[in-house]
Each structure stands twice: as C-alpha cells, then as structure tokens.
Motif scaffolding. Sequence first.
Motif, PDB file in Angstrom:
ATOM      1  N   THR A 492       0.848  -1.196   0.000  1.00  0.00           N
ATOM      2  CA  THR A 492       0.000   0.000   0.000  1.00  0.00           C
ATOM      3  C   THR A 492       0.882   1.243   0.000  1.00  0.00           C
ATOM      4  O   THR A 492       2.123   1.166   0.028  1.00  0.00           O
ATOM      5  N   ASN A 493       0.228   2.404   0.012  1.00  0.00           N
ATOM      6  CA  ASN A 493       0.965   3.666   0.055  1.00  0.00           C
ATOM      7  C   ASN A 493       1.735   3.833   1.361  1.00  0.00           C
ATOM      8  O   ASN A 493       2.736   4.564   1.404  1.00  0.00           O
ATOM      9  N   HIS A 494       1.291   3.190   2.411  1.00  0.00           N
ATOM     10  CA  HIS A 494       2.026   3.256   3.670  1.00  0.00           C
ATOM     11  C   HIS A 494       3.429   2.673   3.519  1.00  0.00           C
ATOM     12  O   HIS A 494       4.400   3.188   4.123  1.00  0.00           O
ATOM     13  N   PHE A 495       3.550   1.648   2.728  1.00  0.00           N
ATOM     14  CA  PHE A 495       4.879   1.074   2.478  1.00  0.00           C
ATOM     15  C   PHE A 495       5.783   2.089   1.797  1.00  0.00           C
ATOM     16  O   PHE A 495       6.970   2.227   2.147  1.00  0.00           O
ATOM     17  N   LEU A 496       5.262   2.832   0.821  1.00  0.00           N
ATOM     18  CA  LEU A 496       6.078   3.828   0.122  1.00  0.00           C
ATOM     19  C   LEU A 496       6.483   4.956   1.053  1.00  0.00           C
ATOM     20  O   LEU A 496       7.609   5.473   0.980  1.00  0.00           O
ATOM     21  N   LEU A 497       5.583   5.358   1.924  1.00  0.00           N
ATOM     22  CA  LEU A 497       5.927   6.421   2.864  1.00  0.00           C
ATOM     23  C   LEU A 497       7.036   5.982   3.813  1.00  0.00           C
ATOM     24  O   LEU A 497       7.954   6.753   4.120  1.00  0.00           O
ATOM     25  N   GLU A 498       6.965   4.754   4.291  1.00  0.00           N
ATOM     26  CA  GLU A 498       8.011   4.261   5.179  1.00  0.00           C
ATOM     27  C   GLU A 498       9.315   4.000   4.422  1.00  0.00           C
ATOM     28  O   GLU A 498      10.414   4.177   4.977  1.00  0.00           O
ATOM     29  N   LEU A 499       9.210   3.588   3.186  1.00  0.00           N
ATOM     30  CA  LEU A 499      10.414   3.378   2.379  1.00  0.00           C
ATOM     31  C   LEU A 499      11.159   4.690   2.153  1.00  0.00           C
ATOM     32  O   LEU A 499      12.397   4.723   2.118  1.00  0.00           O
ATOM     33  N   SER A 500      10.417   5.782   1.984  1.00  0.00           N
ATOM     34  CA  SER A 500      11.057   7.084   1.799  1.00  0.00           C
ATOM     35  C   SER A 500      11.831   7.522   3.038  1.00  0.00           C
ATOM     36  O   SER A 500      12.733   8.354   2.938  1.00  0.00           O
ATOM     37  N   LYS A 501      11.505   6.952   4.215  1.00  0.00           N
ATOM     38  CA  LYS A 501      12.210   7.291   5.451  1.00  0.00           C
ATOM     39  C   LYS A 501      13.320   6.297   5.773  1.00  0.00           C
ATOM     40  O   LYS A 501      14.102   6.531   6.701  1.00  0.00           O
ATOM     41  N   ALA A 502      13.410   5.194   5.030  1.00  0.00           N
ATOM     42  CA  ALA A 502      14.405   4.164   5.311  1.00  0.00           C
ATOM     43  C   ALA A 502      15.800   4.631   4.892  1.00  0.00           C
ATOM     44  O   ALA A 502      15.961   5.510   4.034  1.00  0.00           O
ATOM     45  N   PRO A 503      16.852   4.042   5.471  1.00  0.00           N
ATOM     46  CA  PRO A 503      18.223   4.438   5.086  1.00  0.00           C
ATOM     47  C   PRO A 503      18.555   4.149   3.631  1.00  0.00           C
ATOM     48  O   PRO A 503      19.396   4.833   3.040  1.00  0.00           O
ATOM     49  N   CYS A 504      17.913   3.162   3.058  1.00  0.00           N
ATOM     50  CA  CYS A 504      18.225   2.806   1.672  1.00  0.00           C
ATOM     51  C   CYS A 504      17.623   3.764   0.657  1.00  0.00           C
ATOM     52  O   CYS A 504      17.896   3.630  -0.548  1.00  0.00           O
ATOM     53  N   ALA A 505      16.791   4.730   1.075  1.00  0.00           N
ATOM     54  CA  ALA A 505      16.184   5.664   0.128  1.00  0.00           C
ATOM     55  C   ALA A 505      17.234   6.526  -0.559  1.00  0.00           C
ATOM     56  O   ALA A 505      17.071   6.916  -1.723  1.00  0.00           O
ATOM     57  N   ALA A 506      18.331   6.810   0.121  1.00  0.00           N
ATOM     58  CA  ALA A 506      19.367   7.654  -0.473  1.00  0.00           C
ATOM     59  C   ALA A 506      20.189   6.914  -1.517  1.00  0.00           C
ATOM     60  O   ALA A 506      20.781   7.548  -2.403  1.00  0.00           O
ATOM     61  N   THR A 507      20.237   5.590  -1.432  1.00  0.00           N
ATOM     62  CA  THR A 507      21.044   4.808  -2.376  1.00  0.00           C
ATOM     63  C   THR A 507      20.217   4.074  -3.417  1.00  0.00           C
ATOM     64  O   THR A 507      20.791   3.482  -4.340  1.00  0.00           O
ATOM     65  N   LEU A 508      18.910   4.096  -3.307  1.00  0.00           N
ATOM     66  CA  LEU A 508      18.055   3.333  -4.218  1.00  0.00           C
ATOM     67  C   LEU A 508      18.150   3.887  -5.637  1.00  0.00           C
ATOM     68  O   LEU A 508      18.015   5.094  -5.860  1.00  0.00           O
ATOM     69  N   GLN A 509      18.391   2.998  -6.620  1.00  0.00           N
ATOM     70  CA  GLN A 509      18.537   3.400  -8.019  1.00  0.00           C
ATOM     71  C   GLN A 509      17.495   2.765  -8.933  1.00  0.00           C
ATOM     72  O   GLN A 509      17.056   3.414  -9.889  1.00  0.00           O
ATOM     73  N   HIS A 510      17.109   1.535  -8.678  1.00  0.00           N
ATOM     74  CA  HIS A 510      16.170   0.825  -9.542  1.00  0.00           C
ATOM     75  C   HIS A 510      15.045   0.271  -8.678  1.00  0.00           C
ATOM     76  O   HIS A 510      15.288  -0.483  -7.724  1.00  0.00           O
ATOM     77  N   LEU A 511      13.821   0.644  -9.035  1.00  0.00           N
ATOM     78  CA  LEU A 511      12.646   0.236  -8.270  1.00  0.00           C
ATOM     79  C   LEU A 511      11.572  -0.228  -9.239  1.00  0.00           C
ATOM     80  O   LEU A 511      11.210   0.490 -10.174  1.00  0.00           O
TER      81      LEU A 511
END
Length: 763
Positions: A492-511
């Motif tokens: 759900t959208n809640h997953f995306l909101l939490e993913l944006s706060k995760a440490p890996c958000a700064a390094t994520l390149q392919h989703l």
Amino acid sequence: MTSILPDEVVESPGMTTPISITDGDNQSGTPPKRKGHQRLLNGLQRMASSPSLLRSSRQRSSSLGSRRQGKGSMSCVSLGSTSYAQCFGNPSSPQIYESLSARNNTTAFNSQTAQDENNTPVRVVKADAAVAVNSSSQITVPLPADMRPTSRGSTLPRPLEVDEIISEMQINIKDAAKSWKPQFEFWMNMPEEIKMSILQYLSPKDLFICSRVSKAWNKMCFDGQLWARLDASTYYTDIPSEALVKVMTAAGPFLRELNLRGCTQLESAWQTDGERISNTCRNLTSICIRDSRIDRTTLHLLLRKNPKLVHIDLSGLMIVSNSALRIISQNCPNLELLDVSWCRVVDAKGLRRVVASCPQLKDLRVNELSGFDNQQLLLQIFKANSLERLILSHCSSLTDASLKILMQGIDPEYDVLTDRALVPPRKLKHLDLSRCRALTDAGLRNLAHHLPDLEGLQLSQCPNIGDGALLDVLRTTPRLTHLDLEELDKLTNHFLLELSKAPCAATLQHLNLSYCERLGDMGLLQLLKSCPNLRSLDLDNTKASDLTIMELCTQARKRGFGNSFPRPGFRVAVFDCGNVTWAGVREVLSSNTYVPRLGALTTPAPLKTPTHSKQSLSSLSSSSTSTPDSTTSSSGSDTPVTSDASSPPPLSPSETILYPKEIIDLKCFYGWQMMVNEHTKRVLRGNLTAAMRLERKWADYMMMNEEAGTGGAGARRRRRRAREVERMYNEEDEGDESAYGPAGLAPLGGRRRRARSGGCTVM
C-alpha cells in the motif's frame, strides 16, 4: 642532255663523305623537278652514315661509282647533334665550296660538263623549314633532330658495341642503387611480439577473414596468443563448427575463457573431436556451454582436465547430473561461480558436495531446482558463508523454515533484549527469491539484521508478502540499490511512505512496482522526493497519475544543466496507467527541452554567451514552460503563435547553450510512444528547437481531437469516465482501496491486464 658522272670521287680532308651532284636527263636545259623525300631516302640507302642505320639491317652502298639515273641529289650528309643552320644556313658556306673545288681539281670534266655543273644551282637546306629551289614546286623534308649534322668537318661517332652498352647499363644501375633508399619490409621485418599485439585488437570475425590472406597470415591468426578468450555467443550462428574446432585445438594451452553458448552446430563435433579438444584445452578458467548440446562424456573430460576452473555455466543442459557435480567438487577447488539452473536432474545431494568442497564459491545460481527443503544442504550453505550472490528463483521447495536455516542456522543463540539470533552476518549482496510462492511474512522477517551488505533484492510474484515484513528488511539494508517488488498486491501507500524514510532511500537506483495496484500518488510523490539517485522506475498498472509525472519532471530538473548534449538518465514506465493522460506525457516532453534563464543559475562564474544566444535561450525557456492549459487554438488573440516561423533559430555547435544533464526516457501508451521516441531522439541530438516544434504540433493535434469529440460518442465516453472517477473517489473516502483510483476506466476485477513483464529488466 646526258649527265656525265666522274669515274672517281676523292674525299676532301675536311669532309667525311663526298657530295655527289647528279643531273637527270633534261633536254630543255632547265633543272629537273626534284622530290625531297625521294632524294633523302636514296642518300640514306647509299651511304648509311648514321649509327641507327647500322642497326637497321640495311646494306651500305659498296661503290661510289654507282650510277643512278634520275634527279640530281645530295647523296650523303654528315649527321650530328646540331641543326643544319650551321652548315647550310649561308649559301656561301666554305665547306661547300672547298668540297666542290677539291672535287673539281681531282676529277677531269669536259667543258660542256663543267659548264652544266656550274650552271646547276646548289640547293640550301635549312634547319626547320622546307625551302623551294625554283619557282617549280620543289619541296624538301627536314631530317630528324638526332640526324642533323654539326658541320661537314666533324667525324661520325663510333657505334657502341654490345658489351660496352651492357657495362654502361650496369654502371647506371649501380649509381641508381646508391642514390635510391633501400625499401624496408614493414610487416615482414617486424618482431613477432609486436605482430601479435597488433592482431589482438581485431575481433574474432576479423581474424577469421585475415586468415585467408596467405599461409603465413593463417598461421598468425590462429596463434594461441590471440585466442586466450573465445566468446562465440555473439556470432555463433555465423561460424561453422570446423572453424570453432580449429580455433580450440590451435589455441590449446593458451585458451583461458571459453564461451560456446548456443553453439548447437558442435553437436556432431563433440562426438568426433571431443577427446582431442579436452586433451588440448587444459588451462581453462571459465567455461560456458549452455545450450551447446554437448555429450556427457566430453563434458566430464573437460571438467577433469581443467582443475583451474573458476566459472562454470551449465544451465539448461539436461545431461548435467550429480555425477558432473561430483567431478566438479573433486577437481575444481577454486570454483567461484556455478550455474546449474534448469538442470532438473541435479538435486540437493550434488549441490551439497560442491558447497562443501569449494570454499571460495561466491555465486550460486540454481533456478527452478528442487531439494531446498533439505536441512543438510541449507546448513552447509550457512556454515560456508561465502556466497555473495544466491539465485533461487522458481524454487517451489523453498519455505519459511528453509529461509530461516539459511540466515540463522539450526538452534542459534538469541539475544534476550532484542530477540535476535547471535550469528555472523551473511555476506550476500544479491538475493533473488522471485516466484517462491511458498514464502510469507514470517519467513521474510528472518532476513532482517542479517544482510547488512545487501544491494539487490528480488521478491517479484510472491503474493503472500505484505508491508510489515518487507519494511523490517529494508530498514536494515542501508546499501540497497535494486528492489524488485512486481505483483505484490498487498503493498500500500504506507509502504512507500516508510520506504522514503528508510536508510536505503538515499542509495536506491532501480525500483520495480509494476502491478502493485494499490500504490498511488500519495506514496509515490513522497518517495520521489526522498530518492535523489533513482534512475529506473516501473509504475505500469498502478494508480499513478499526472501528479506523479510532474514530480518526476521536477526531480529531473534538479539534476542540473550543462554544455554537453543530454543523456537518458531517468527511465520511467507508465504504460497501462489509466490515470496518466496526454497532458502528463506533454509535461515530460516539455521538461526534456527545458532550458533555464542564465540569470537563474547559481554558477560560480557566468557563462560567456553571445547576445543572440541569450535571446534564443529566453525564447527557448519561455516556450518550454508553456502548459496545455495556456495553449489553445490559433484563432485566439491572447495565445502565442505556434507556427514554425515563431520558433527560435537553431544555434550553431560553436555557440554556448545549456542542455539538461539527464532527461526522462518515458514508456507510455503505445499510441503515443512513437511520437515520444522521436522527440527523445531530437533532444539527444541537441536539436531542442525541432523537439519543441514537435511537442507543440502534437499538443495541437490532441486538442483538436478533443474539440472534435464534444458531441456524440466522445461526450458520452467522457461523462461515463467522470461518473467512474466520482464513484472511485467516494470509495477511497470510505476506506476501500480495492478500486482503481482517480480517473480510472474500470473497476478492479473487470479491467484488462497486460502480459507479465517477467521481472525487473535491470536485474
């Protein structure tokens, strides 16, 4: 009158040959009519006074007293290097009179003959012109330049003998050889090492072509130094089996890397020359023979004769069994990569031998294999802890308990405070668990806190995985760059909101979020703002709308501008997204051609741009920032002119102009994709003017289509879509997220679905 010729002619000391003057029969007393060419030929035949005539096989006149009836002529001339002007230029030349006087003194003439002789005029021959003697048409023909005498007193040069000519030619050849530089055979005199270094730059196909030049070239082109790496996967359809066998046998101990993927033409060669190839190739470090139809005996020989193998790719071979894996475990202790995907005969017993005997194994690929419910195999992998890449796609036998043993082992110790297993962290950097449909959230949570170095995670088509377990894993993987979550319906959208706060958000390149049908703008907008390094995003069959597209354009503009041509840096797939309209697609096109004003840039030093370039840049930026709402039909008075004449003039390559560093490579509705591709080509070439012109014309075309459909079926279709949008918004307000979203075309259960994408294309 009868001509009387002297019986004896005595040569004068100053003359080489006598001059004979004869008169023909002439009863009228007038000089006879003479023809110059006949006189010249008669004289040359009689005397043969030239060296060139000596070589012409003509017989010299033997008797000076020979009598010729006919016209009087000068029977002999002296041949020299100068013209006739020195000798006969003056009628009173002393040579002529001296010779005539000597002749008159030594010869007895009667009075009548002397009188006739004195009356006969002496014809003077000039150098380059024929002179008429009488009024009658008497014409003389001049001699060639090499036959003209210098004077009557000069002697003829002695003709050279054959030996003298040959010796003179030899001397000339020696002199020419001394002055001429010796020719250097560049390729023949070059050392063999340099030849091999030059030929190494040629591709295998070019080497095969060069081998036809000569035997020497054939020997060089099939030298083993050039074939340390043989990769026939790109041209396996163009090369015959005989050439491949010749290369493998000629390279012999030099061959290190052998890739015969797809070489089905070797099926008969393996049976006839398999033993010879295996005996010759003994130093292989990498071998790939997938889909090559190799026989079992040759495969086992290759594995036994090459103990230095590091990479082995046997995927798709039905002949591979546990016996082949036993040979690998016994003879290949340095193995680092093993690919036995789709080898259905292989089971857990063979894999356990390889894992136990190869301590340096880092990459294990076992797609669609059974046996991963075997605790001994899983425990062996856990104890080894050397794997950096583990591919378990389509392994239906992999369960939550299997995944727990892989991460924690059997009966580990737990921390009382955190309730975590006290085991060494895993070295895995890439884990593929796609299509393992038996996995659930309980098994996925075992990955948390055990994969600190994880960079790639593939969980596509695992329908039982939801938000909670996945977030626990993402919060403990700070180096994650690739994430494939295709067809996870529970996200759900809640997953995306939490993913944006995760440490890996700064390094994520392919989703990859394809077919995550509950994801919409609310989560995607926040995710895009928190992932500055995102380069590939798959959003097909989601609730993404034009708002997400606009945020993508904003993030793309933040990546800066430069003087070089743009490059595709952001790949976005939004096809089969019902909420993405042509207005959103046009926003992407406008963003790709966006050029900021020079004053708005915060650069340390201003760019030196010509005045007309600044004006063009201003017009470019004003045109690129226009929206579909501000562009109407050409009949309006307040709208800008959209004709081709209003477009800014193109700038020359020498002028300075800013381009976006990275543009969006958009994959959208198939009816618009051809126009988007053409627009992208023009932008990549740096022709922003042509790209903006195409964008305006396409926008005008789309608006005219909408205006033409104000009534009839078009109006009914728009009203139906409006009612569906209103109903879906009402459902979202009530908390039902099973609907399609804003501007949806159909309810969730009844709309058309596209074909499966088959996983992330990047990974």
